[in-house]
Design an enzyme around this catalytic site. Structure first.
Site, PDB file in Angstrom:
ATOM      1  N   TYR A   2      20.194 -61.339  13.075  1.00 42.60           N
ATOM      2  CA  TYR A   2      21.363 -61.383  12.189  1.00 42.60           C
ATOM      3  C   TYR A   2      22.159 -60.083  12.224  1.00 42.60           C
ATOM      4  O   TYR A   2      23.060 -59.891  11.411  1.00 42.60           O
ATOM      5  CB  TYR A   2      20.938 -61.643  10.737  1.00 42.60           C
ATOM      6  CG  TYR A   2      20.401 -63.029  10.471  1.00 42.60           C
ATOM      7  CD1 TYR A   2      20.073 -63.900  11.503  1.00 42.60           C
ATOM      8  CD2 TYR A   2      20.212 -63.475   9.168  1.00 42.60           C
ATOM      9  CE1 TYR A   2      19.561 -65.164  11.249  1.00 42.60           C
ATOM     10  CE2 TYR A   2      19.708 -64.733   8.898  1.00 42.60           C
ATOM     11  CZ  TYR A   2      19.382 -65.569   9.944  1.00 42.60           C
ATOM     12  OH  TYR A   2      18.883 -66.817   9.688  1.00 42.60           O
ATOM     13  N   LYS A  57       6.085 -62.781  14.925  1.00 41.10           N
ATOM     14  CA  LYS A  57       5.767 -63.602  16.099  1.00 41.10           C
ATOM     15  C   LYS A  57       5.484 -62.611  17.239  1.00 41.10           C
ATOM     16  O   LYS A  57       6.089 -62.657  18.314  1.00 41.10           O
ATOM     17  CB  LYS A  57       6.970 -64.520  16.399  1.00 41.10           C
ATOM     18  CG  LYS A  57       6.742 -65.575  17.426  1.00 41.10           C
ATOM     19  CD  LYS A  57       5.993 -66.792  16.924  1.00 41.10           C
ATOM     20  CE  LYS A  57       5.736 -67.751  18.058  1.00 41.10           C
ATOM     21  NZ  LYS A  57       4.844 -68.863  17.697  1.00 41.10           N
ATOM     22  N   ASP A 112       4.724 -69.287  12.440  1.00 46.47           N
ATOM     23  CA  ASP A 112       4.515 -70.742  12.451  1.00 46.47           C
ATOM     24  C   ASP A 112       3.244 -71.123  11.704  1.00 46.47           C
ATOM     25  O   ASP A 112       3.210 -72.084  10.927  1.00 46.47           O
ATOM     26  CB  ASP A 112       4.526 -71.315  13.889  1.00 46.47           C
ATOM     27  CG  ASP A 112       3.878 -70.397  14.907  1.00 46.47           C
ATOM     28  OD1 ASP A 112       3.441 -69.289  14.532  1.00 46.47           O
ATOM     29  OD2 ASP A 112       3.806 -70.781  16.090  1.00 46.47           O
ATOM     30  N   ASP A 125      14.753 -65.552   6.049  1.00 45.92           N
ATOM     31  CA  ASP A 125      15.763 -66.520   5.623  1.00 45.92           C
ATOM     32  C   ASP A 125      15.160 -67.923   5.563  1.00 45.92           C
ATOM     33  O   ASP A 125      15.290 -68.646   4.565  1.00 45.92           O
ATOM     34  CB  ASP A 125      16.924 -66.469   6.638  1.00 45.92           C
ATOM     35  CG  ASP A 125      18.138 -67.231   6.174  1.00 45.92           C
ATOM     36  OD1 ASP A 125      18.166 -67.675   5.003  1.00 45.92           O
ATOM     37  OD2 ASP A 125      19.078 -67.394   6.971  1.00 45.92           O
TER      38      ASP A 125
END
Ligand code: NAD
Length: 385
Positions: A144, A211, A245, A269
């Site tokens: 972002y 991740k 995840d 987010d």
């Protein structure tokens, strides 16, 4: 333009005895349903007995028409002067030529942390009544950051060439690219903010979400720095990490195992919306954007413009953001009184808006201002009106 709006006749306010000084806070009403929600929140905050003086400031599409900018300097100056603001939602018109005010506020005031407590109050419609987590999202970096290369642009071709030469990968020609910067500095301060929140709110565990198994130089860096901050600066707070995840899977099976989560921008987010879903929806999801110098409190939801002026939407999310504001300024008793009153009204289920009823067209749903009446009545020790 400092003014103290008079309390409407409908508000059964009985001022509590206070020893504290008046707090001046910038209040941005917002647009769409923002003004009616803001009015409800003003009333409940004043009914806590904390002496507030509101510096009312408008921003958004109407201001853009009048002043040529949706976020005039006077709004930023006001927040810089008072240090904190509470804000109703503001519409970002599609194709209007101005970027989101929320993004601009975060950048201008260096509000690098987004705090989103996700607590399921008894009585909300949720499959996850044990949820009580706090999401701490980094606000400036990651995908972002706004560093993007467009399909067909000359700079995109140069970037492809640079990547081929330095890294060896031949990227396809028909690509757009978004850059994902994660810094040591940005990670240190967001992770510290998560630990500080945990310590100041009696929470016992911080989970860093990443991740890193795939993105070693960005998420891997985030994880490495988080581990260092945890070990060197907060050895007495439990710390763990989760791959994003896996975290999502676990949040929808056993959310009670999580406490404070700290995440880079994009995952933050997405997981924030997951969190709002876990606790019964946008109507009860509060938030704050905070930096080292300033703090802006606002609900997660937007301006819901289709309900504008109908006295229909739920003001509880911004009320709960008001609870966060009270905690932030050290008014712990007032914060807990207001939170308990909101929790009582939710649990009883009578004076709640349509979104908290079993069916959306339930005729017993009350309006925005009646929720404020009921919360104020609870604070004053009466039954929900
Ligand atoms: P939204 O959150 O405004 O509304 C989506 C739907 O959620 C509504 O139609 C309504 O059904 C429900 N909802 C939202 N708030 C509610 C409440 N308080 N009580 C009951 N139901 C509620 O999202 P959107 O329609 O995507 O956005 C509308 C505008 O708000 C857009 O211009 C968007 O950019 C802006 N926005 C502003 C903020 C902010 O100011 N912080 C945040 C998100 C979106």
């Amino acid at each position: 333009m400092l003014q103290r709006p008079s309390v409407p006749a409908s508000a059964p306010t009985r001022k509590r005895e206070r020893k504290h000084l008046t707090r001046t806070v910038t209040f941005i009403r917002g647009d769409g349903t923002g003004p009616e929600i803001s009015e409800a929140v003003r009333r409940v905050l004043e009914a806590t007995g904390v002496e507030f003086e509101w510096d009312w400031q408008d921003a958004g599409a109407d201001v853009y028409e009048q002043e040529g900018t949706p976020l005039p300097d006077r709004v930023l100056d006001s927040i810089r002067q008072h240090g904190l603001a509470i804000k109703g939602p503001i519409t970002t018109p599609v194709g209007s030529g101005f970027r989101s005010i929320n993004v601009a506020l975060r950048k201008e005031l260096d509000l690098y942390a987004c705090l989103r407590p996700c607590k399921a109050y008894e009585g909300v419609r949720t499959r996850y009544p044990e949820t009580d987590i706090v999401i701490v999202r980094e606000n400036h970096e990651d995908l972002y950051a706004g560093v993007e290369y467009e399909l067909g642009d000359e700079s995109t071709a140069k970037l492809r060439e640079f990547i081929r030469e330095t890294e060896g990968t031949e990227l396809r020609e028909d690509i757009g690219v978004s850059i994902k910067p994660i810094s040591v500095y940005g990670t240190q301060r967001i992770v510290r903010r998560a630990f500080e929140y945990a310590l100041s709110h009696g929470r016992s565990k911080v989970t860093v979400v990443h991740k890193a198994n795939i993105m070693k130089f960005t998420d891997g860096l985030f994880l490495k720095i988080a581990r260092e901050v945890a070990a060197n600066e907060y050895p007495n707070v439990e710390f763990e990490d989760r791959i994003v995840d896996n975290l999502c899977n676990q949040l929808v099976s056993r959310p009670e195992e999580y406490d404070v989560l700290v995440l880079p921008n994009l995952y933050g987010d997405i997981v924030s919306d997951l969190g709002a879903g876990l606790i019964g929806g946008l109507g009860v999801a509060p938030g704050a954007n905070v930096g080292d110098d300033y703090a802006v409190f606002e609900a997660v939801h937007g301006s819901a413009p289709k309900y504008k002026g109908q006295n229909r939407v739920n003001p509880m999310a911004l009320m709960l953001s008001g609870v966060m504001l009270l905690e932030h300024i050290g008014e712990r008793d007032a914060a807990s009184t207001l939170e308990s009153a909101i929790a009582d009204v939710i649990r009883e289920g009578d004076s709640v808006t349509y979104d908290m009823k079993p069916s959306r067209d339930d005729p017993s749903a009350v309006g925005t201002s009646q929720v404020a009446d009921a919360v104020i009545a609870k604070m004053n020790g009466a039954g929900a009106g």
